[in-house]
Design an enzyme around this catalytic site. Structure first.
Site, PDB file in Angstrom:
ATOM      1  N   ARG A   1       0.861  -1.190   0.000  1.00  0.00           N
ATOM      2  CA  ARG A   1       0.000   0.000   0.000  1.00  0.00           C
ATOM      3  C   ARG A   1       0.896   1.239   0.000  1.00  0.00           C
ATOM      4  O   ARG A   1       2.086   1.134   0.344  1.00  0.00           O
ATOM      5  CB  ARG A   1      -0.876   0.005   1.266  1.00  0.00           C
ATOM      6  CG  ARG A   1      -1.889  -1.128   1.290  1.00  0.00           C
ATOM      7  CD  ARG A   1      -2.646  -1.169   2.621  1.00  0.00           C
ATOM      8  NE  ARG A   1      -3.484  -2.347   2.701  1.00  0.00           N
ATOM      9  CZ  ARG A   1      -3.690  -3.039   3.816  1.00  0.00           C
ATOM     10  NH1 ARG A   1      -3.129  -2.684   4.954  1.00  0.00           N
ATOM     11  NH2 ARG A   1      -4.476  -4.093   3.804  1.00  0.00           N
TER      12      ARG A   1
ATOM     13  N   ARG B   1     -10.694   3.154   6.295  1.00  0.00           N
ATOM     14  CA  ARG B   1      -9.239   3.049   6.113  1.00  0.00           C
ATOM     15  C   ARG B   1      -8.866   3.344   4.661  1.00  0.00           C
ATOM     16  O   ARG B   1      -7.790   3.888   4.391  1.00  0.00           O
ATOM     17  CB  ARG B   1      -8.762   1.650   6.531  1.00  0.00           C
ATOM     18  CG  ARG B   1      -7.256   1.524   6.568  1.00  0.00           C
ATOM     19  CD  ARG B   1      -6.798   0.228   7.200  1.00  0.00           C
ATOM     20  NE  ARG B   1      -7.024  -0.919   6.311  1.00  0.00           N
ATOM     21  CZ  ARG B   1      -6.712  -2.177   6.616  1.00  0.00           C
ATOM     22  NH1 ARG B   1      -6.195  -2.459   7.789  1.00  0.00           N
ATOM     23  NH2 ARG B   1      -6.943  -3.143   5.758  1.00  0.00           N
TER      24      ARG B   1
ATOM     25  N   ARG C   1     -13.032  -9.365   2.268  1.00  0.00           N
ATOM     26  CA  ARG C   1     -12.529  -9.354   3.647  1.00  0.00           C
ATOM     27  C   ARG C   1     -13.684  -9.460   4.648  1.00  0.00           C
ATOM     28  O   ARG C   1     -13.564 -10.117   5.682  1.00  0.00           O
ATOM     29  CB  ARG C   1     -11.674  -8.102   3.907  1.00  0.00           C
ATOM     30  CG  ARG C   1     -10.308  -8.230   3.252  1.00  0.00           C
ATOM     31  CD  ARG C   1      -9.428  -7.012   3.354  1.00  0.00           C
ATOM     32  NE  ARG C   1      -8.174  -7.265   2.643  1.00  0.00           N
ATOM     33  CZ  ARG C   1      -6.956  -7.159   3.163  1.00  0.00           C
ATOM     34  NH1 ARG C   1      -6.798  -6.750   4.389  1.00  0.00           N
ATOM     35  NH2 ARG C   1      -5.880  -7.430   2.456  1.00  0.00           N
TER      36      ARG C   1
END
Ligand SMILES: Nc1ncnc2c1ncn2[C@@H]1O[C@H](COP(=O)(O)OP(=O)(O)OP(=O)(O)O)[C@@H](O)[C@H]1O
Ligand SMILES: Nc1nc2c(ncn2[C@@H]2O[C@H](COP(=O)(O)O)[C@@H](O)[C@H]2O)c(=O)[nH]1
Length: 399
Positions: free
Chosen positions: A174, A267, A278
């Site tokens: 990321r 997030r 997820r």
């Protein structure tokens, strides 16, 4: 450390356990364990070899095919072998402090399990480490529950006490993530090869990518004298539970699925598709986390500060004052030494000659509290040096 006991070197049981030299640079030791003889050989600069023989009543018998697991030590200038309960202690002469103590596991729970799985005789090498590392802490929980946030709070407040096990992953980094700090970002084929080579303590396919904890990642933290923290999924936690590594297992639960979804979306690090994946996986993880019996503790991460305080309590850190650190002890084995055993103490008689005089000392190696580290390491060794023995000595000077 307590006082050293009084003993007289001449009274040592079992005689010496040194290997004998076959030809220049090649040494061999024979160790009998039940009805088996393990012949451990070392040629200078080469890895150790192991053969075993099932003995008949005449002390003769068939040689058995054997698999050696773990990293084999490299031989130096000879070695000694001492039988302990379920493993053979190997002391390498003139080796560096972190390389002089090895164990050949012949009947440990790990070796027995591997014999069953592989259907062949198995032994396993592990490197002996002086001192104890505190039990690593395994932290699991669904993606977005706040594991990373809690761990970074802990590492910020107690930087000298905890170290993070940097996992390998095949997912892309990321924006702010750094290779070697947050993860070791790697290619799938490279990681698969390393898994085959036995470099991983555990690995799992998580949300479509491969993740894993290398043995080295955990051992580097323990070697630095820190308590290792692993942030891994439930499958990984299950594998660690089944491994030789003793750890504390904590599962972090969200206050609700809605809140978990909010945290994951806020997030902003995953695509919509990944968020949905997820969240689907989170359901199963929470069920397993609560009911599998893997975890010693479950913490709810509703209010962050409250959850953090509870985590510190579990780790015995509420009101904790950091003590000063002492340097790790290192054992130096000279080339010339004799080895004997009294109960859980290995007595190593060392003679070294300097320019002016010959000095004699004894090293008492305590093997009473051996503990499995990550595979390939045995921790919990301790030792004391007693200087200048002659016929008898009441040593009371911890080294
Ligand atoms: N108690 C809390 N209340 C509100 N927000 C929180 C709380 N704990 C963590 N967060 C936030 O939730 C988000 C997810 O947290 P974090 O990245 O630590 O989760 P994680 O469990 O490590 O996820 P992953 O497994 O995907 O790495 C972050 O933006 C973090 O700031
Ligand atoms: N079994 C393992 N799981 C791991 C490891 N490192 C991280 N994880 C888990 O993966 C998910 C996703 O992490 P993310 O960084 O992509 O958000 C999370 O649950 C981690 O706990 C590992 O080495 N082994």
């Amino acid at each position: 450390m307590g006082e050293a006991p009084t003993f007289i070197p001449q009274d040592l049981q079992n005689g010496t356990c040194n290997g004998f030299e076959l030809k220049s640079g090649t040494f061999e030791t024979d160790t009998i364990v039940g009805n088996k003889k393990y012949v451990i050989g070392g040629t200078y600069g080469e890895t150790f070899s192991v053969k075993d023989q099932i003995l008949d009543n005449n002390g003769l018998g068939e040689w058995v095919d054997l698999i050696q697991l773990g990293t084999k030590p490299i031989s130096c200038n000879g070695h000694s072998a001492v039988l302990l309960k379920d493993r053979i202690l190997i002391l390498k002469k003139n080796a560096k402090p972190d390389d002089c103590i090895w164990f050949l596991e012949v009947d440990t729970p790990y070796v027995r399990q591997q014999k069953k799985i592989l259907g062949i005789d198995v032994v396993a090498w592990s490197n002996g480490v002086i001192g104890n590392a505190e039990k690593p802490v395994v932290i699991s929980g669904p993606s977005g529950v706040g594991k990373g946030t809690l761990i970074s709070m802990l590492m910020t407040e107690f930087p000298s006490m905890f170290g993070f096990s940097v996992s390998h992953t095949t997912r892309a980094a990321r924006g702010m993530e750094k290779d070697g700090v947050h993860y070791h970002f790697t290619e799938k084929n490279v990681m698969e090869k390393e898994i085959k080579d036995g470099k991983f303590l555990e690995f799992a396919s998580v949300h479509g990518n491969l993740y894993g904890t290398s043995v080295e990642a955990v051992e580097m933290v323990s070697d630095a004298g820190k308590r290792c923290i692993l942030d891994i999924d439930v499958q990984g936690a299950r594998s660690v539970r089944a491994s030789s590594l003793e750890a504390m297992f904590i599962f972090i639960c969200p206050p609700s699925m809605e809140e978990l979804e909010k945290r994951l979306r806020d997030r902003g690090t995953e695509t919509e598709e990944q968020v949905l994946k997820r969240l689907r996986n989170a359901q199963a993880e929470i069920e397993q986390g609560k009911s599998s019996g893997i975890f010693d503790h479950i913490l709810y991460n509703g209010k962050l500060e409250e959850c953090y305080e509870n985590l510190k309590k579990l780790l015995g850190l509420d009101g904790y004052v950091t003590p000063p650190k002492s340097a790790p002890k290192k054992m130096n084995l000279p080339r010339d030494h004799s080895v004997s055993k009294i109960d859980d103490k290995i007595i190593i008689g060392c003679i070294s000659s300097g320019l002016e005089k010959e000095s004699k000392n004894l090293i008492m190696l305590d093997v009473s509290s051996l503990k499995g580290g990550a595979p390939g390491r045995t921790r919990g060794l301790d030792f004391q040096v007693i200087d200048s023995f002659s016929d008898g000595f009441n040593g009371n000077e911890p080294f």
